[in-house]
Design an enzyme around this catalytic site. Structure first.
Site, PDB file in Angstrom:
ATOM      1  N   LYS A 184       0.862  -1.132   0.153  1.00  0.00           N
ATOM      2  CA  LYS A 184      -0.033  -0.035   0.085  1.00  0.00           C
ATOM      3  C   LYS A 184       0.859   1.402  -0.126  1.00  0.00           C
ATOM      4  CE  LYS A 184      -4.049  -2.058   0.182  1.00  0.00           C
ATOM      5  NZ  LYS A 184      -3.872  -3.417  -0.009  1.00  0.00           N
TER       6      LYS A 184
HETATM    7  C1  PLP Z   1      -9.933  -2.791  -1.934  1.00  0.00           C
HETATM    8  C2  PLP Z   1      -9.482  -3.600  -0.666  1.00  0.00           C
HETATM    9  N1  PLP Z   1     -10.083  -3.777   0.272  1.00  0.00           N
HETATM   10  C3  PLP Z   1      -9.750  -4.244   1.244  1.00  0.00           C
HETATM   11  C4  PLP Z   1      -8.243  -4.674   1.641  1.00  0.00           C
HETATM   12  C5  PLP Z   1      -8.162  -5.450   2.759  1.00  0.00           C
HETATM   13  O1  PLP Z   1      -6.957  -4.980   3.559  1.00  0.00           O
HETATM   14  P1  PLP Z   1      -6.292  -5.837   4.552  1.00  0.00           P
HETATM   15  O2  PLP Z   1      -5.361  -6.560   3.654  1.00  0.00           O
HETATM   16  O3  PLP Z   1      -5.284  -4.844   5.216  1.00  0.00           O
HETATM   17  O4  PLP Z   1      -7.059  -6.793   5.503  1.00  0.00           O
HETATM   18  C6  PLP Z   1      -7.513  -4.596   0.651  1.00  0.00           C
HETATM   19  C7  PLP Z   1      -6.199  -4.778   0.718  1.00  0.00           C
HETATM   20  O5  PLP Z   1      -5.476  -5.685   0.555  1.00  0.00           O
HETATM   21  C8  PLP Z   1      -8.056  -4.054  -0.567  1.00  0.00           C
HETATM   22  O6  PLP Z   1      -7.083  -3.565  -1.741  1.00  0.00           O
END
Ligand code: PLP
Length: 376
Positions: A184
């Site tokens: 990210k």
């Molecule tokens: C669009 C989207 N939503 C939700 C997530 C979930 O985030 P995390 O992996 O930090 O739980 C991500 C990331 O990986 C994402 O790209």
């Protein structure tokens, strides 16, 4: 950073320097590894950055989405309208609350949930809308607000974006959820942040991330059901150091994106990401997250990905349609043909290597390889 001769190009790579290392070491030396002073410091700095009154740090973007849904009251039997072109987490969190994710098709230019399609999918059971700012491109929030339902923004990919009204993503007031996984804009390894204008939402999220304990409650008394979705002090230290570099990190990503757009511009049949702003929406700015291209319809994507890999270029299909994943087919009976725009985009997309300190020559090398394997 200069590219080293013979160095493999990664798909993504965080930029972590001395200041990150120093801040993490300080925490380790302090002996205060969780629920310490950096939690509020990181939250406040992040809130200031996106113009949000409140921010709550959590252990992942998924955890943040889950708590944000609960905070706006989504529960058993409800429906939440969301995008089928996303990371699976944005639909999964709805299922966590025994509600149903209702998908609607996407806009063919921005790839974000189409507000008209979303409005058409609303029923008397719909309790919230969950638009995703896909690949860092801000969703059309003005249009979603006119539907008149609570909104949770999946901003996991969109730190640094500005919407059509000139508002930074995360500063509009709805719960907006960011993710800090290693690919990210800023990373804490794993982590996330929920921003909101509503102090009650913050209070509930702060309690539920910590097993349901209100911030002012006695040790180990809990007045509601909660989770362990806390973010450690080590992660907060990393996040604070990354946040200080945010402008540079975003500028690096934007530079790489524009180098790609130039290098790939004339490959017949390849579609590139849409420009940030249009004459109708001059204030939109993408918070660049990934560089995803659409391959020509007449090529086999798997063989292109394999051919790129043999040239040392990693790439991956990105994103597959959520409704066509095995779990969603089995649980909700989804099948091909329901969301044709999403399915076409999902079938043609590949993500190319993309990170803030990627050099122009690495971009050239990727673009040249794309051109070669496509034979155009
Ligand atoms: C669009 C989207 N939503 C939700 C997530 C979930 O985030 P995390 O992996 O930090 O739980 C991500 C990331 O990986 C994402 O790209």
């Amino acid at each position: 950073m200069a590219s080293r001769v013979g160095e493999a190009i990664p798909l993504a790579r965080p930029v972590v320097g001395e200041s990150e290392i120093e801040r993490v070491l300080e925490v380790l030396r302090s002996g205060r590894l969780s629920l310490g002073p950096l939690l509020a410091e990181f939250e406040q700095a992040f809130g200031r950055k996106v113009g949000a009154a409140h921010a709550s740090a959590v252990s992942s973007g998924t955890a943040g989405l889950h708590l944000a849904l609960r905070a706006v009251g989504v529960s058993d039997g409800d429906e939440v309208v969301t995008s089928p072109l996303s990371f699976v987490a944005s639909a999964n969190v709805v299922v966590y609350e025994r509600a149903t994710p209702v998908f609607a098709d996407i806009d063919p230019v921005t790839f974000n949930l189409d507000p008209e399609a979303a409005a058409a999918a609303v029923t008397e059971r719909t309790t919230a809308l969950l638009p995703v700012h896909l690949f860092g491109y801000p969703a059309d929030l003005g249009a979603f607000e006119r539907i008149g339902l609570p909104i949770i923004e999946d901003a996991c990919e969109a730190l640094g974006a500005t919407d059509a009204d000139g508002v930074p993503v995360g500063g509009r007031g709805h719960p907006a959820v960011f993710g800090f996984y290693a690919n990210k804009q800023i990373t804490t390894g794993e982590g996330g942040m929920v921003t909101t204008a509503n102090g009650d939402v913050k209070e509930r999220i702060d309690s539920e991330r910590n097993q349901g304990r209100a911030p002012d409650m006695d040790w180990l008394d809990h007045d509601r059901l909660g989770f362990n979705y806390r973010l450690s002090e080590i992660a907060c230290a990393l996040g604070l150091a990354q946040l200080e570099h945010l402008d540079g990190l975003l500028a690096g990503r934007a530079r790489v994106a524009s180098a790609y757009s130039e290098a790939l511009a004339d490959i017949e049949g390849v579609d590139l990401p849409c420009p940030d702003s249009t004459p109708a929406h001059p204030r939109i700015r993408r918070g660049w997250f990934v560089y995803v291209i659409q391959l020509p319809r007449d090529v086999n994507r798997d063989s292109i990905v394999r051919a790129l890999a043999t040239r040392g270029i990693p790439s991956k299909p990105y994103f597959p349609a959520v409704h066509l994943m095995s779990y969603y087919r089995e649980q909700f009976g989804h099948k091909e043909g329901e969301f044709p725009v999403c399915e076409d985009v999902a079938a043609r997309s590949i993500a190319l290597p993309f990170f803030p300190d990627m050099t122009e020559s690495q971009v050239e090398q990727v673009a040249e390889s794309v051109r070669e394997v496509l034979g155009r």
